[in-house]
Design a protein around this motif. Structure first.
Motif, PDB file in Angstrom:
ATOM      1  N   ASN A 189       1.161  -1.465  -0.285  1.00  0.00           N
ATOM      2  CA  ASN A 189      -0.240   0.430   0.344  1.00  0.00           C
ATOM      3  C   ASN A 189       1.313   1.619  -0.440  1.00  0.00           C
ATOM      4  O   ASN A 189       0.572   2.547  -0.750  1.00  0.00           O
ATOM      5  CB  ASN A 189      -0.604  -0.168   1.081  1.00  0.00           C
ATOM      6  N   LEU A 190       1.876   0.984   0.703  1.00  0.00           N
ATOM      7  CA  LEU A 190       2.881   2.422   0.549  1.00  0.00           C
ATOM      8  C   LEU A 190       3.211   2.720  -1.086  1.00  0.00           C
ATOM      9  O   LEU A 190       3.736   4.033  -1.566  1.00  0.00           O
ATOM     10  CB  LEU A 190       3.472   1.922   1.847  1.00  0.00           C
ATOM     11  N   THR A 191       3.950   1.372  -1.226  1.00  0.00           N
ATOM     12  CA  THR A 191       4.291   1.926  -2.951  1.00  0.00           C
ATOM     13  C   THR A 191       2.975   2.208  -3.303  1.00  0.00           C
ATOM     14  O   THR A 191       3.124   3.067  -4.363  1.00  0.00           O
ATOM     15  CB  THR A 191       4.814   0.739  -2.995  1.00  0.00           C
ATOM     16  N   LEU A 193       3.524   5.536  -5.289  1.00  0.00           N
ATOM     17  CA  LEU A 193       3.308   6.052  -7.240  1.00  0.00           C
ATOM     18  C   LEU A 193       1.807   6.534  -7.709  1.00  0.00           C
ATOM     19  O   LEU A 193       1.900   7.420  -8.594  1.00  0.00           O
ATOM     20  CB  LEU A 193       2.765   4.369  -7.915  1.00  0.00           C
ATOM     21  N   ALA A 194       0.837   6.499  -7.033  1.00  0.00           N
ATOM     22  CA  ALA A 194      -0.415   7.193  -7.274  1.00  0.00           C
ATOM     23  C   ALA A 194      -0.314   8.689  -7.319  1.00  0.00           C
ATOM     24  O   ALA A 194      -0.752   9.062  -7.649  1.00  0.00           O
ATOM     25  CB  ALA A 194      -1.610   6.648  -6.625  1.00  0.00           C
ATOM     26  N   SER A 195       0.023   8.733  -6.340  1.00  0.00           N
ATOM     27  CA  SER A 195       0.667  10.578  -6.176  1.00  0.00           C
ATOM     28  C   SER A 195       1.074  10.894  -7.389  1.00  0.00           C
ATOM     29  O   SER A 195       1.560  12.367  -7.437  1.00  0.00           O
ATOM     30  CB  SER A 195       0.732  10.734  -4.266  1.00  0.00           C
ATOM     31  N   GLY A 200       5.520  15.085   3.340  1.00  0.00           N
ATOM     32  CA  GLY A 200       6.720  14.355   2.808  1.00  0.00           C
ATOM     33  C   GLY A 200       6.270  13.068   3.824  1.00  0.00           C
ATOM     34  O   GLY A 200       5.495  12.181   3.305  1.00  0.00           O
ATOM     35  N   LEU A 201       7.376  12.404   3.906  1.00  0.00           N
ATOM     36  CA  LEU A 201       7.300  10.833   4.139  1.00  0.00           C
ATOM     37  C   LEU A 201       6.239  10.888   5.002  1.00  0.00           C
ATOM     38  O   LEU A 201       5.540   9.458   5.258  1.00  0.00           O
ATOM     39  CB  LEU A 201       8.553  10.344   4.680  1.00  0.00           C
ATOM     40  N   LEU A 202       6.677  11.864   5.880  1.00  0.00           N
ATOM     41  CA  LEU A 202       5.372  11.419   7.230  1.00  0.00           C
ATOM     42  C   LEU A 202       3.572  11.012   7.194  1.00  0.00           C
ATOM     43  O   LEU A 202       3.691  10.213   7.450  1.00  0.00           O
ATOM     44  CB  LEU A 202       5.226  11.955   8.624  1.00  0.00           C
ATOM     45  N   GLY A 203       3.516  11.789   5.892  1.00  0.00           N
ATOM     46  CA  GLY A 203       2.367  11.647   5.270  1.00  0.00           C
ATOM     47  C   GLY A 203       2.272   9.894   4.736  1.00  0.00           C
ATOM     48  O   GLY A 203       0.664  10.093   4.492  1.00  0.00           O
ATOM     49  N   LEU A 204       2.734  10.412   4.282  1.00  0.00           N
ATOM     50  CA  LEU A 204       3.085   9.201   3.520  1.00  0.00           C
ATOM     51  C   LEU A 204       3.236   7.811   4.712  1.00  0.00           C
ATOM     52  O   LEU A 204       2.635   7.499   3.735  1.00  0.00           O
ATOM     53  CB  LEU A 204       4.407   8.340   2.448  1.00  0.00           C
ATOM     54  N   LEU A 205       4.508   8.108   4.866  1.00  0.00           N
ATOM     55  CA  LEU A 205       3.856   6.392   5.764  1.00  0.00           C
ATOM     56  C   LEU A 205       2.296   6.740   7.090  1.00  0.00           C
ATOM     57  O   LEU A 205       2.075   4.987   6.539  1.00  0.00           O
ATOM     58  CB  LEU A 205       4.796   6.283   6.943  1.00  0.00           C
ATOM     59  N   THR A 206       1.909   7.574   7.395  1.00  0.00           N
ATOM     60  CA  THR A 206       0.730   7.362   8.153  1.00  0.00           C
ATOM     61  C   THR A 206      -0.515   7.349   7.062  1.00  0.00           C
ATOM     62  O   THR A 206      -1.095   6.255   7.581  1.00  0.00           O
ATOM     63  CB  THR A 206       0.301   8.602   9.212  1.00  0.00           C
ATOM     64  N   GLY A 207      -0.281   8.068   6.556  1.00  0.00           N
ATOM     65  CA  GLY A 207      -1.371   7.450   5.331  1.00  0.00           C
ATOM     66  C   GLY A 207      -1.456   6.040   4.230  1.00  0.00           C
ATOM     67  O   GLY A 207      -2.564   5.404   4.667  1.00  0.00           O
ATOM     68  N   ALA A 208      -1.039   5.708   4.196  1.00  0.00           N
ATOM     69  CA  ALA A 208       0.247   3.776   4.069  1.00  0.00           C
ATOM     70  C   ALA A 208      -0.876   2.818   5.221  1.00  0.00           C
ATOM     71  O   ALA A 208      -1.681   2.194   4.864  1.00  0.00           O
ATOM     72  CB  ALA A 208       0.690   3.734   3.560  1.00  0.00           C
ATOM     73  N   GLY A 209      -0.432   3.413   6.048  1.00  0.00           N
ATOM     74  CA  GLY A 209      -0.876   3.078   7.444  1.00  0.00           C
ATOM     75  C   GLY A 209      -1.899   3.209   7.470  1.00  0.00           C
ATOM     76  O   GLY A 209      -3.392   1.800   7.745  1.00  0.00           O
ATOM     77  N   ILE A 210      -2.486   4.144   7.382  1.00  0.00           N
ATOM     78  CA  ILE A 210      -4.691   4.570   7.546  1.00  0.00           C
ATOM     79  C   ILE A 210      -4.873   3.361   6.686  1.00  0.00           C
ATOM     80  O   ILE A 210      -5.736   2.654   6.314  1.00  0.00           O
ATOM     81  CB  ILE A 210      -4.905   5.623   7.259  1.00  0.00           C
ATOM     82  N   ILE A 220      -3.573   2.323  -7.104  1.00  0.00           N
ATOM     83  CA  ILE A 220      -3.980   1.958  -5.567  1.00  0.00           C
ATOM     84  C   ILE A 220      -3.554   1.040  -5.301  1.00  0.00           C
ATOM     85  O   ILE A 220      -3.210   0.028  -4.943  1.00  0.00           O
ATOM     86  CB  ILE A 220      -4.319   2.895  -4.682  1.00  0.00           C
ATOM     87  N   SER A 221      -5.003   0.298  -6.202  1.00  0.00           N
ATOM     88  CA  SER A 221      -5.114  -1.212  -5.716  1.00  0.00           C
ATOM     89  C   SER A 221      -4.637  -2.161  -6.607  1.00  0.00           C
ATOM     90  O   SER A 221      -3.892  -3.025  -5.988  1.00  0.00           O
ATOM     91  CB  SER A 221      -6.572  -0.992  -5.922  1.00  0.00           C
ATOM     92  N   LEU A 222      -4.546  -1.745  -8.246  1.00  0.00           N
ATOM     93  CA  LEU A 222      -3.982  -2.300  -8.387  1.00  0.00           C
ATOM     94  C   LEU A 222      -1.930  -2.467  -8.380  1.00  0.00           C
ATOM     95  O   LEU A 222      -1.658  -3.930  -8.272  1.00  0.00           O
ATOM     96  CB  LEU A 222      -3.665  -2.182 -10.222  1.00  0.00           C
ATOM     97  N   ILE A 223      -1.651  -1.828  -8.098  1.00  0.00           N
ATOM     98  CA  ILE A 223      -0.170  -1.377  -7.060  1.00  0.00           C
ATOM     99  C   ILE A 223       0.000  -2.624  -6.138  1.00  0.00           C
ATOM    100  O   ILE A 223       0.804  -3.481  -6.262  1.00  0.00           O
ATOM    101  CB  ILE A 223       0.455  -0.349  -7.359  1.00  0.00           C
ATOM    102  N   SER A 224      -1.289  -2.512  -5.323  1.00  0.00           N
ATOM    103  CA  SER A 224      -0.529  -3.505  -3.665  1.00  0.00           C
ATOM    104  C   SER A 224      -0.932  -4.604  -4.377  1.00  0.00           C
ATOM    105  O   SER A 224      -0.370  -5.431  -3.843  1.00  0.00           O
ATOM    106  CB  SER A 224      -1.272  -2.309  -3.348  1.00  0.00           C
ATOM    107  N   SER A 225      -2.339  -5.032  -5.348  1.00  0.00           N
ATOM    108  CA  SER A 225      -1.927  -6.241  -5.471  1.00  0.00           C
ATOM    109  C   SER A 225      -0.989  -6.807  -6.289  1.00  0.00           C
ATOM    110  O   SER A 225      -1.152  -8.154  -5.692  1.00  0.00           O
ATOM    111  CB  SER A 225      -3.660  -6.283  -5.740  1.00  0.00           C
TER     112      SER A 225
END
Length: 133
Positions: free
Chosen positions: A11-13, A17-19, A30-40, A121-126
């Motif tokens: 999901n992080l990747t 990539l979607a962004s 930046g990185l903090l927003g990406l890490l927590t957003g992917a976690g959520i 995002i779903s395509l890449i994470s799958s």
């Protein structure tokens, strides 16, 4: 535990990539927003998405799976509403042409942007989850 970490990295990747590819999907902080957003997003995909998919299974069956795109976009939109470090904004797609296939220019609103970003995002994470197995 390995499965959770694998889904998080996928999901992080996918979010990153979607962004990059979709101008209307923006990561703040930046990185903090990406890490927590992917976690959520990972937690929402693990706990909420199966329940929605179960309730919408008849519609998903009738639409040959297209409701899945709407579910992914809707969940992404809900995340961006409650987590301001991920943003969806309207944007202008300038169109493209590849081997004679022409995709015309279009102005995309927030909801269409959410569906496209959710699909990507779903395509890449799958794909990454499948490759990691």
């Amino acid at each position: 535990m390995k499965s959770l970490i694998r889904k998080y990295i996928a999901n992080l990747t996918g979010v990153y990539l979607a962004s990059l590819f979709i101008k209307g999907f923006i990561i703040n902080d930046g990185l903090l927003g990406l890490l927590t957003g992917a976690g959520i997003l990972t937690l929402v995909n693990i706990f909420i998405k199966p329940i929605l998919s179960l309730f919408l299974a008849p519609l998903n069956f009738l639409s040959f799976g297209l409701i899945t795109w709407v579910v992914n976009g809707g969940l992404l939109y809900a995340i961006t509403v409650y987590y301001p470090k991920l943003r969806l904004v309207p944007w202008h797609f300038s169109g493209m042409e590849y081997n004679g296939v022409i995709v015309p220019a279009a102005d995309l609103n927030i909801y269409v942007t959410a569906i496209i970003a959710g699909f990507l995002i779903s395509l890449i994470s799958s794909l990454l989850d499948w490759l990691a197995k």
